[in-house]
Design an enzyme around this catalytic site. Structure first.
Site, PDB file in Angstrom:
ATOM      1  N   GLU A  22     -11.322  -0.006  -3.120  1.00  0.00           N
ATOM      2  CA  GLU A  22     -10.452   0.534  -2.062  1.00  0.00           C
ATOM      3  C   GLU A  22      -9.254   1.216  -2.722  1.00  0.00           C
ATOM      4  O   GLU A  22      -9.204   1.371  -3.929  1.00  0.00           O
ATOM      5  CB  GLU A  22      -9.990  -0.579  -1.107  1.00  0.00           C
ATOM      6  CG  GLU A  22      -9.168  -1.671  -1.766  1.00  0.00           C
ATOM      7  CD  GLU A  22      -8.866  -2.844  -0.840  1.00  0.00           C
ATOM      8  OE1 GLU A  22      -9.337  -2.880   0.304  1.00  0.00           O
ATOM      9  OE2 GLU A  22      -8.135  -3.755  -1.289  1.00  0.00           O
TER      10      GLU A  22
ATOM     11  N   ASP B 172       0.819  -1.221   0.000  1.00  0.00           N
ATOM     12  CA  ASP B 172       0.000   0.000   0.000  1.00  0.00           C
ATOM     13  C   ASP B 172       0.854   1.273   0.000  1.00  0.00           C
ATOM     14  O   ASP B 172       0.632   2.176   0.832  1.00  0.00           O
ATOM     15  CB  ASP B 172      -0.913   0.025   1.251  1.00  0.00           C
ATOM     16  CG  ASP B 172      -1.672  -1.268   1.478  1.00  0.00           C
ATOM     17  OD1 ASP B 172      -2.105  -1.882   0.491  1.00  0.00           O
ATOM     18  OD2 ASP B 172      -1.831  -1.665   2.656  1.00  0.00           O
TER      19      ASP B 172
HETATM   20  O1  FUB Z   1      -3.115  -3.580   3.620  1.00  0.00           O
HETATM   21  C1  FUB Z   1      -4.427  -3.809   4.095  1.00  0.00           C
HETATM   22  C2  FUB Z   1      -5.427  -3.517   3.033  1.00  0.00           C
HETATM   23  O2  FUB Z   1      -5.170  -4.306   1.882  1.00  0.00           O
HETATM   24  C3  FUB Z   1      -5.405  -2.109   2.503  1.00  0.00           C
HETATM   25  O3  FUB Z   1      -5.957  -1.173   3.369  1.00  0.00           O
HETATM   26  C4  FUB Z   1      -6.129  -2.313   1.236  1.00  0.00           C
HETATM   27  O4  FUB Z   1      -6.066  -1.243   0.349  1.00  0.00           O
HETATM   28  C5  FUB Z   1      -5.481  -3.573   0.708  1.00  0.00           C
HETATM   29  O5  FUB Z   1      -4.288  -3.296   0.035  1.00  0.00           O
END
Ligand code: FUB
Length: 331
Positions: free
Chosen positions: A232, A13
């Site tokens: 996301e 991320d």
């Molecule tokens: O790293 C945890 C979660 O996985 C992140 O918040 C999301 O975007 C995904 O990458």
């Protein structure tokens, strides 16, 4: 195969920014766990953040510096667990780290921690930012007027679908890997809020939908359009006078983007930036450094495909004459 940019730890991320002429990277810090894998993301059980920086984005990445731990779960009074994807901003000589985590009741909130330097350390505010919820904060300071924004949201384990009845109404019936579906249903929108001058609260505590339209109809992207709907990994960048909002499509594993002439939208879907990588999640950031544009992302090649042990990578991206993003250098 592109080598990872960061190899001393598993990291994911990546939110990249240029501060003082150097690239700073704010990633999640993945760790081994014995938590069973599920579609709620419980296995992503991260407990601290490191900050990295570098003066070069060309392999062999000889100048990557790990600035060490800058914030831990136990430093933040409201946090229960799961320090997920962070971001950072700089304003008036101070640095701000934005981070999502579950509170002690298991509800995702977004916190802020303040530092004197981009590499931290950061001192957290004792409460989450009022008005925020869900995951994956991305901050953006507009060079036109200095206004600062926070984008956020994430489906399934990220709990965005629990707020369909209003931003202050958390519906536990929607917890888990679920989202609206059906022929006439709109996709859920990511969220945007203006950050106050202190960068630690939202103007009027107001959170709005960031509307993403389908170019062929001018209507909001449909809930069943899993190749294009927001899941996301919100990110905002600006090139010339166009705002680019990019995000992950989650279960279809693309990084895609939409454009607008306003940081508040509405945005119109414009295309894909990254095809699926090894591993379930995909998450990225885009930044200009020394006159070139760079896509930071992660994959699971270093861990040989373990979904929650990811590694940060970087590749150059390009724009064609119409401002469309391409991963191939135009002729
Ligand atoms: O790293 C945890 C979660 O996985 C992140 O918040 C999301 O975007 C995904 O990458």
């Amino acid at each position: 195969m592109t080598p990872p940019l960061i190899t001393n730890l598993y990291t994911a991320d990546p939110s990249a920014h240029v501060f003082n002429g150097r690239v700073y990277i704010y990633p999640s810090h993945d760790r081994e766990t014995d938590i069973a894998f599920n579609d709620n993301g419980d296995q992503y059980d991260m407990a601290d953040y490191h900050v990295y920086s570098t003066s070069t984005l060309e392999p062999p990445y000889a100048d990557v510096v790990d600035h060490g731990v800058v914030l831990r779960t136990e430093d933040v009074p409201w946090v229960g667990k799961q320090l997920w994807a962070p971001d950072a901003a700089e304003k008036d000589g101070k640095s701000y780290l934005y981070f999502p985590a579950r509170d002690k009741a298991g509800v995702f909130r977004i916190g802020v921690a303040v530092g004197e330097r981009p590499e931290g350390p950061f001192v957290p505010d004792p409460e989450p930012i009022r008005g925020t919820f869900s995951i994956d904060p991305a901050s953006f300071v507009d060079d036109t007027d200095g206004a600062a924004y926070l984008y956020f949201g994430g489906l399934w384990g990220g709990q965005l679908q629990c707020y369909q009845g209003g931003h202050d109404k958390f519906d536990t019936a929607w917890l888990g890997p679920q989202e609206p579906s059906g022929a006439d249903k709109k996709a859920l929108f990511p969220k945007v809020a203006r950050l106050s001058a202190d960068m630690r609260s939202l103007v009027d505590d107001e959170v709005r939908d960031l509307v993403i339209l389908a170019p062929e109809t001018g209507e909001p992207i449909a809930a069943d359009d899993h190749d294009r709907r927001f899941f996301e990994a919100a990110w905002m960048h600006k090139k010339d006078d166009t705002y680019y909002f990019s995000y992950s499509t989650g279960d279809t594993h693309y990084i895609v983007y939409a454009t607008s002439k306003s940081p508040l939208g509405p945005f119109t879907y414009a295309g894909r930036i990254l095809e699926p990588v090894l591993g379930w999640t995909t998450h990225h950031s885009i930044v200009e450094f020394q006159g070139r544009w760079w896509l930071f992302h992660h994959d699971c090649e270093l861990s040989k495909g373990v979904d929650h042990l990811r590694s940060v990578k970087v590749k150059e991206i390009f724009y064609n004459q119409e401002g469309k993003i391409t991963t191939e250098k135009p002729e």
